[in-house]
Design an enzyme around this catalytic site. Structure first.
Site, PDB file in Angstrom:
ATOM      1  N   TRP A 188       0.863  -1.187   0.000  1.00  0.00           N
ATOM      2  CA  TRP A 188       0.000   0.000   0.000  1.00  0.00           C
ATOM      3  C   TRP A 188       0.894   1.229   0.000  1.00  0.00           C
ATOM      4  O   TRP A 188       1.877   1.294   0.752  1.00  0.00           O
ATOM      5  CB  TRP A 188      -0.918   0.046   1.225  1.00  0.00           C
ATOM      6  CG  TRP A 188      -1.676   1.345   1.279  1.00  0.00           C
ATOM      7  CD1 TRP A 188      -2.811   1.668   0.583  1.00  0.00           C
ATOM      8  CD2 TRP A 188      -1.320   2.513   2.037  1.00  0.00           C
ATOM      9  NE1 TRP A 188      -3.177   2.959   0.852  1.00  0.00           N
ATOM     10  CE2 TRP A 188      -2.291   3.502   1.743  1.00  0.00           C
ATOM     11  CE3 TRP A 188      -0.284   2.833   2.913  1.00  0.00           C
ATOM     12  CZ2 TRP A 188      -2.260   4.779   2.314  1.00  0.00           C
ATOM     13  CZ3 TRP A 188      -0.235   4.102   3.473  1.00  0.00           C
ATOM     14  CH2 TRP A 188      -1.227   5.054   3.182  1.00  0.00           C
ATOM     15  N   GLU A 229      -2.914  -3.118  -2.563  1.00  0.00           N
ATOM     16  CA  GLU A 229      -4.051  -2.553  -1.823  1.00  0.00           C
ATOM     17  C   GLU A 229      -4.427  -1.178  -2.350  1.00  0.00           C
ATOM     18  O   GLU A 229      -3.600  -0.277  -2.430  1.00  0.00           O
ATOM     19  CB  GLU A 229      -3.706  -2.461  -0.329  1.00  0.00           C
ATOM     20  CG  GLU A 229      -4.797  -1.841   0.513  1.00  0.00           C
ATOM     21  CD  GLU A 229      -4.427  -1.755   1.980  1.00  0.00           C
ATOM     22  OE1 GLU A 229      -5.195  -1.153   2.753  1.00  0.00           O
ATOM     23  OE2 GLU A 229      -3.352  -2.285   2.360  1.00  0.00           O
ATOM     24  N   LYS A 231      -7.047   2.398  -2.506  1.00  0.00           N
ATOM     25  CA  LYS A 231      -7.652   3.352  -1.590  1.00  0.00           C
ATOM     26  C   LYS A 231      -8.442   4.371  -2.390  1.00  0.00           C
ATOM     27  O   LYS A 231      -8.101   4.673  -3.541  1.00  0.00           O
ATOM     28  CB  LYS A 231      -6.568   4.062  -0.764  1.00  0.00           C
ATOM     29  CG  LYS A 231      -7.107   4.854   0.429  1.00  0.00           C
ATOM     30  CD  LYS A 231      -5.988   5.249   1.371  1.00  0.00           C
ATOM     31  CE  LYS A 231      -6.532   5.900   2.626  1.00  0.00           C
ATOM     32  NZ  LYS A 231      -5.478   6.186   3.608  1.00  0.00           N
ATOM     33  N   ASP A 262      -9.482  -3.206   1.592  1.00  0.00           N
ATOM     34  CA  ASP A 262      -9.565  -2.636   2.934  1.00  0.00           C
ATOM     35  C   ASP A 262     -10.959  -2.051   3.086  1.00  0.00           C
ATOM     36  O   ASP A 262     -11.373  -1.191   2.305  1.00  0.00           O
ATOM     37  CB  ASP A 262      -8.495  -1.555   3.120  1.00  0.00           C
ATOM     38  CG  ASP A 262      -8.435  -1.031   4.546  1.00  0.00           C
ATOM     39  OD1 ASP A 262      -9.479  -0.627   5.070  1.00  0.00           O
ATOM     40  OD2 ASP A 262      -7.333  -1.001   5.120  1.00  0.00           O
ATOM     41  N   HIS A 265     -11.453   1.694   2.807  1.00  0.00           N
ATOM     42  CA  HIS A 265     -10.867   2.403   1.673  1.00  0.00           C
ATOM     43  C   HIS A 265     -11.835   2.653   0.529  1.00  0.00           C
ATOM     44  O   HIS A 265     -11.416   2.882  -0.605  1.00  0.00           O
ATOM     45  CB  HIS A 265      -9.658   1.626   1.138  1.00  0.00           C
ATOM     46  CG  HIS A 265      -8.452   1.767   1.996  1.00  0.00           C
ATOM     47  ND1 HIS A 265      -7.204   1.324   1.610  1.00  0.00           N
ATOM     48  CD2 HIS A 265      -8.280   2.302   3.232  1.00  0.00           C
ATOM     49  CE1 HIS A 265      -6.324   1.582   2.566  1.00  0.00           C
ATOM     50  NE2 HIS A 265      -6.964   2.163   3.566  1.00  0.00           N
ATOM     51  N   HIS A 289      -8.367  -6.469   4.555  1.00  0.00           N
ATOM     52  CA  HIS A 289      -7.996  -5.700   5.733  1.00  0.00           C
ATOM     53  C   HIS A 289      -9.293  -5.150   6.308  1.00  0.00           C
ATOM     54  O   HIS A 289      -9.869  -4.214   5.757  1.00  0.00           O
ATOM     55  CB  HIS A 289      -7.028  -4.566   5.378  1.00  0.00           C
ATOM     56  CG  HIS A 289      -5.606  -5.004   5.351  1.00  0.00           C
ATOM     57  ND1 HIS A 289      -4.553  -4.124   5.287  1.00  0.00           N
ATOM     58  CD2 HIS A 289      -5.041  -6.234   5.408  1.00  0.00           C
ATOM     59  CE1 HIS A 289      -3.410  -4.790   5.287  1.00  0.00           C
ATOM     60  NE2 HIS A 289      -3.684  -6.066   5.359  1.00  0.00           N
ATOM     61  N   ASP A 297     -11.883   6.592   5.864  1.00  0.00           N
ATOM     62  CA  ASP A 297     -10.812   5.694   6.323  1.00  0.00           C
ATOM     63  C   ASP A 297     -10.353   6.061   7.724  1.00  0.00           C
ATOM     64  O   ASP A 297      -9.209   6.447   7.946  1.00  0.00           O
ATOM     65  CB  ASP A 297      -9.647   5.756   5.341  1.00  0.00           C
ATOM     66  CG  ASP A 297      -8.600   4.690   5.650  1.00  0.00           C
ATOM     67  OD1 ASP A 297      -8.956   3.679   6.267  1.00  0.00           O
ATOM     68  OD2 ASP A 297      -7.438   4.891   5.279  1.00  0.00           O
ATOM     69  N   ASP A 299     -10.349   3.989  10.389  1.00  0.00           N
ATOM     70  CA  ASP A 299      -9.672   2.851  11.035  1.00  0.00           C
ATOM     71  C   ASP A 299     -10.064   2.650  12.492  1.00  0.00           C
ATOM     72  O   ASP A 299      -9.220   2.484  13.357  1.00  0.00           O
ATOM     73  CB  ASP A 299      -8.149   3.013  10.917  1.00  0.00           C
ATOM     74  CG  ASP A 299      -7.660   2.736   9.501  1.00  0.00           C
ATOM     75  OD1 ASP A 299      -7.985   1.674   8.973  1.00  0.00           O
ATOM     76  OD2 ASP A 299      -6.969   3.594   8.937  1.00  0.00           O
ATOM     77  N   ASP A 329      -7.084  -4.168  10.302  1.00  0.00           N
ATOM     78  CA  ASP A 329      -6.363  -2.905  10.101  1.00  0.00           C
ATOM     79  C   ASP A 329      -7.093  -1.787  10.832  1.00  0.00           C
ATOM     80  O   ASP A 329      -7.991  -1.154  10.285  1.00  0.00           O
ATOM     81  CB  ASP A 329      -6.242  -2.590   8.609  1.00  0.00           C
ATOM     82  CG  ASP A 329      -5.325  -1.396   8.344  1.00  0.00           C
ATOM     83  OD1 ASP A 329      -4.841  -0.795   9.326  1.00  0.00           O
ATOM     84  OD2 ASP A 329      -5.096  -1.068   7.178  1.00  0.00           O
TER      85      ASP A 329
END
Length: 422
Positions: A188, A229, A231, A262, A265, A289, A297, A299, A329
């Site tokens: 990433w 990965e 985004k 992800d 993302h 993820h 994003d 997280d 993640d």
């Protein structure tokens, strides 16, 4: 009645309730016990790593909070992770970034790191009987120029990061060889533009060429698997992200790498769970993820929400367990970091268990018969089945505390270990 007796009695009632729908609860538990989840190391130290250069301010990563007890050394991080995993049912994996090496005499340049910097991690994983996954660290470094790495117009910048990517693949290969399970090495990068760019083509052509160079050496997939990965956007790259979903989907299909999805993302209206079957119709294997995007994003710690439910259903209903690598993640420094690992990992396991406990044959036949009325009624009935009793029994079966009993263990660890860190 003691807790063990209560758990056993509740499980027998739940088992009978699911049996009425022709669900084999014991088989579901056996399957769940064999699903490894790759637990993210960076929750344990707020994405700091063990380099002097590490600075999370560059690259769109922000960790908030100052809860006491952050791991400051590799030994502390390993001890914390070991404790957390002792309170999570099943046997899992641990996911490292390149900045987490045991750099005893100061960190080398990132394009010069090697397996020797992760030998103690390999020994630790071998002792626990777990696998390791790995990530190059393309952020928090002076060679991130103008917010760009592998897509930078200057070949000298690209070459630096290409060498870093190559070095990380060799580390992943060494981990896979030593531990007997392939290490997924996931790429990433934070590359993009805060404001509207003129050229969207050039950086993507540079990125494609850089990735080709990183992946040029053939490495046995029995030891190491490559993943890329995507985004949507991030802090500092709100207007343009070089490594978009479309870019990496095309790259993965053309070059037979894993695609990493992800769950933080994508646009909030997109569902990663729906993408699983679409992509695996054409691609051999996926990396997930799993995160929780409260605001794009962000997280946050994974919890049992609709997004996670759809991801678990996508994996189980599609019979994709052998083709999906599940990782976490998230990073939250406002709470006890061990508790964050435990809550997040258990949430994913609970979602998978719920999906495993669905009456798959019954639902499949209803759909073939276009019996939408009964299908809807069954979906609603399943929501009130005694799932919690099955989960508690699974925890006891795996010799970990059920319900919130694990929290007392974490509080004691905080009192005796974490509170001593300054």
């Amino acid at each position: 009645m003691d807790t063990d007796q209560q758990v056993r009695q509740s499980f027998q009632y739940a088992k009978e309730a699911y049996f009425e729908l022709d669900v084999d609860v014991e088989q579901a538990l056996e399957t769940l016990a064999a699903i490894p989840i790759s637990i993210n190391c960076w929750q344990g130290d707020d994405v700091q790593g063990f380099e002097s250069l590490a600075d999370i301010g560059d690259g769109g990563l922000q960790v908030t909070g100052n809860y006491p007890g952050r791991a400051r050394t590799p030994d502390e991080l390993r001890a914390d992770a070991r404790k957390a995993m002792s309170l999570i049912p099943g046997t899992h994996r641990f996911n490292l970034h390149a900045i987490y090496g045991d750099f005893q005499e100061g960190a080398p340049e990132r394009n010069e790191i090697g397996p020797e910097h992760f030998s103690r991690w390999i020994d630790w994983a071998k002792d626990l009987g777990i696998g390791l996954d790995f990530n190059p660290t393309f952020f928090a470094h002076e060679m991130v120029k103008d917010g760009l790495t592998l897509s930078h117009p200057d070949a000298r910048v690209r070459d630096y990061w290409i060498e870093h990517g190559k070095a990380c693949r060799k580390i992943g290969e060494a981990m896979g060889k030593a531990l007997g399970t392939p290490s997924v090495v996931n790429v990433w990068i934070p590359d993009g533009s805060k404001d509207l760019p003129y050229d969207r083509k050039g950086p993507r052509e540079h990125l494609a060429g850089s990735l080709d160079a990183v992946f040029a050496e053939n490495i046995d997939p029995a030891h190491m698997k490559d993943a890329v990965e995507s985004k949507l956007f991030g802090i500092g790259v709100e207007s343009y992200t070089v490594g978009s979903h479309e870019f990496y989907l095309g790259y993965a299909l053309k070059n037979n790498t894993l695609l990493c999805l992800d769950s933080g993302h994508f646009h909030p209206t997109e569902q990663v769970g729906d993408k699983i079957s679409a992509i695996l119709t054409f691609l051999d294997e996926l990396l997930l993820h799993i995160s929780r995007p409260v605001r794009w994003d962000s997280d946050h710690i994974v919890i049992q929400d609709d997004m996670l439910r759809l991801i678990a259903e996508g994996i189980i209903r599609g019979e994709y367990l052998s083709r999906v690598n599940i990782g976490l993640d998230f990073f939250d420094a406002t709470v006890n970091r061990l508790a964050a690992w435990i809550v997040g990992t258990r949430a994913v396991q609970k979602a998978l268990l719920k999906a495993l406990l669905e009456p798959h044959n019954y639902l499949a036949q209803l759909e073939l018969d276009a019996n939408k009325t009964e299908r809807l009624a069954l979906f609603e009935t399943m929501k009130s089945l005694p799932f919690g009793a099955v989960w508690d029994y699974f925890c006891r079966q795996q010799d970990v505390p059920p319900r919130m009993a694990w929290l007392d263990k974490v509080k004691e660890y905080e009192r005796t270990i974490l509170s001593q860190r300054q």
